[in-house]
Motif scaffolding. Structure first.
Motif, short mmCIF file in Angstrom:
data_model
loop_
_atom_site.label_atom_id
_atom_site.label_comp_id
_atom_site.label_asym_id
_atom_site.label_seq_id
_atom_site.Cartn_x
_atom_site.Cartn_y
_atom_site.Cartn_z
N LEU A 274 -3.07 0.32 -6.06
CA LEU A 274 -2.90 1.62 -5.71
C LEU A 274 -3.39 2.54 -4.81
N THR A 275 -4.86 2.24 -4.75
CA THR A 275 -5.74 2.94 -3.76
C THR A 275 -5.18 2.53 -2.45
N ALA A 276 -5.00 1.36 -2.21
CA ALA A 276 -4.42 0.82 -0.72
C ALA A 276 -3.43 1.35 -0.62
N MET A 277 -2.41 1.42 -1.17
CA MET A 277 -1.12 2.11 -0.99
C MET A 277 -1.23 3.59 -0.64
N ARG A 278 -1.98 4.12 -1.20
CA ARG A 278 -2.31 5.68 -0.91
C ARG A 278 -2.84 5.92 0.43
N HIS A 280 -3.01 3.69 2.91
CA HIS A 280 -2.13 3.30 3.89
C HIS A 280 -0.95 3.94 4.20
N GLY A 281 -0.48 5.06 3.43
CA GLY A 281 0.69 5.80 3.26
C GLY A 281 1.98 5.29 2.89
N PHE A 303 4.06 -4.42 1.02
CA PHE A 303 4.24 -3.21 1.50
C PHE A 303 3.09 -2.46 2.21
N THR A 304 1.98 -2.71 1.77
CA THR A 304 0.84 -2.24 2.18
C THR A 304 0.50 -2.95 3.73
N ALA A 305 0.63 -4.15 3.77
CA ALA A 305 0.28 -5.02 4.98
C ALA A 305 1.47 -4.29 5.99
N MET A 306 2.58 -4.01 5.63
CA MET A 306 3.51 -3.48 6.80
C MET A 306 3.12 -2.25 7.21
N ARG A 307 2.63 -1.36 6.18
CA ARG A 307 2.09 0.06 6.83
C ARG A 307 0.89 -0.23 7.64
N ILE A 308 -0.14 -1.14 7.19
CA ILE A 308 -1.25 -1.43 7.91
C ILE A 308 -0.93 -1.48 9.27
N HIS A 309 -0.13 -2.54 9.31
CA HIS A 309 0.00 -3.13 11.06
C HIS A 309 1.36 -2.31 11.61
N GLY A 310 2.13 -1.12 11.04
CA GLY A 310 3.04 -0.60 11.78
C GLY A 310 4.27 -1.05 11.99
#
Length: 388
Positions: A274-278, A280-281, A303-310
């Motif tokens: 949950l922290t990682a999702m928050r 990285h948006g 989903f978090t990985a997709m946000r991290i890498h744009g």
């Protein structure tokens, strides 16, 4: 904490930077204001003169109105004083609508200078004497702190004691709360960030007893209150250690955000997920956007990985328009990590390699192979890695 050291150094610099050329008599302009939250206090800002220099120092502090003599209650001309053991600050000027301005003069106490010399602080400079008066460092406070183990306090730290009101009472209260071996820097740190014995007790009742001092301070800095602890528990996260609940607070994890993620189907998120999702948006809008692009069965960390890498919906569309209709989220992330852009794909195709797979494109980027190299290989009879 390094942040504390930087703050203390800054305060000391602001107060002592002009000390070498301080005027022997302190006088200058003053301004005053009040705060709605503390109507019983007056905040003063004093300009400090400096011999032979156009610069001026500044010193501000708040004082209970009851500490002044002759302080008017209404607007108009004002003549009042602030008596200290170290000397007397005298003010003339005027007030209007709760704000004041005028001129002050400081008369140092010779008796105080002698008493401080006996306590190990001989030959106070005029600036140092003034600072100790303004911050109300009394000889009794020096003695009391020494009796508690804080002996031979450097003068610059003694001023910090006054600025942040590290009193013997404060030291005793924290000792009773279980923090009886704090250094002077830690005590100042506690004052700066509003750590009180009552706060320590309240956090213990909320489920955080016997915290390390650095955790007590971190919770105070970032606003981890008993109310926030209860909110986090209502999200389903109990038994979190201090670091994790501070991380929750730092990154703005609220009951509303946790509910949004659960409503999207993420039922059993760990606190770290949950922290990682928050961080990285990963928002409701982003998840819905990606699901609308066909990525329906992904886990939270994907989903978090997709946000991290744009990886955006626009990027997905560009790659699909280039013919990668079945491209996976792993391939999209790999593209972004290694710099496989739509432009790179087009240049490879212009070089004659029209059937390159996502895996081959990534491998080319990893090894720094560009279209110029590919064209030269083609002219030299090199094998087409795309199978042309």
């Amino acid at each position: 904490m390094r942040r504390l050291s930087s703050l203390l150094s800054l305060c000391v610099w602001m107060l002592f930077a002009t000390g070498a050329s301080a005027a022997s008599e302190f006088s200058g302009p003053w301004t005053a204001s009040t705060w709605e939250k503390a109507p019983d206090k007056l905040h003063l800002n004093l300009t400090l003169p400096v011999d032979g220099d156009d610069r001026h120092g500044q010193m501000g502090f708040s004082e209970p109105r009851a500490s002044f003599q002759g302080l008017p209650k209404a607007d108009g001309p004002a003549t009042f004083s602030l008596p200290r053991e170290a000397g007397v600050l005298s003010f003339t000027g005027a007030f209007q609508d709760g704000a004041g301005a005028g001129h002050y003069r400081f008369a140092p106490s010779e008796r105080y200078a002698k008493d401080m010399a006996a306590l190990g602080y001989p030959k106070l400079s005029p600036l140092q004497h003034f600072q100790l008066a303004a911050t109300n460092v009394t000889t009794q406070r020096v003695k009391d702190l020494a009796a508690m183990g804080h002996k031979d306090i450097p003068l610059e730290k003694l001023v910090m004691v006054g600025i942040f009101n590290v009193s013997p009472e404060y030291v005793r209260e924290l000792a009773k709360a279980g923090y009886d071996k704090l250094s002077l820097d830690e005590l100042v740190q506690g004052r700066i960030h509003g750590v009180t014995a009552q706060r320590v007790k309240d956090m213990a009742v909320a489920g955080y007893p016997n915290l390390a001092w650095e955790d007590v301070v971190a919770m105070a800095i970032h606003g981890v209150t008993p109310e926030y602890v209860r909110e986090v528990r209502s999200m389903g996260y109990s038994g979190m250690d201090a670091d994790k609940i501070v991380a929750f607070r730092i990154h703005g994890i609220t009951l509303e955000y946790a509910k949004e993620m659960r409503d999207l189907g993420f039922k059993d998120l760990s606190a770290d997920d949950l922290t990682a999702m928050r961080i990285h948006g990963v928002t409701t809008a982003f998840v819905k956007d990606m699901r609308g692009m066909g990525f329906k069965d992904m886990e939270a960390d994907q989903f978090t990985a997709m946000r991290i890498h744009g990886v955006t919906s626009a990027f997905v569309k560009e790659m699909r328009d280039l013919g990668f209709k079945e491209i996976t989220h792993e391939e999209l992330v790999s593209f972004r990590i290694h710099g496989v852009t739509p432009d790179f794909v087009k240049k490879m195709r212009d070089a004659g390699y029209t059937n390159i797979t996502p895996e081959e494109l990534v491998r080319l980027r990893i090894h720094g192979i560009d279209e110029a190299f590919m064209r030269s290989m083609s002219k030299g009879g090199g094998k087409n890695p795309g199978g042309k």
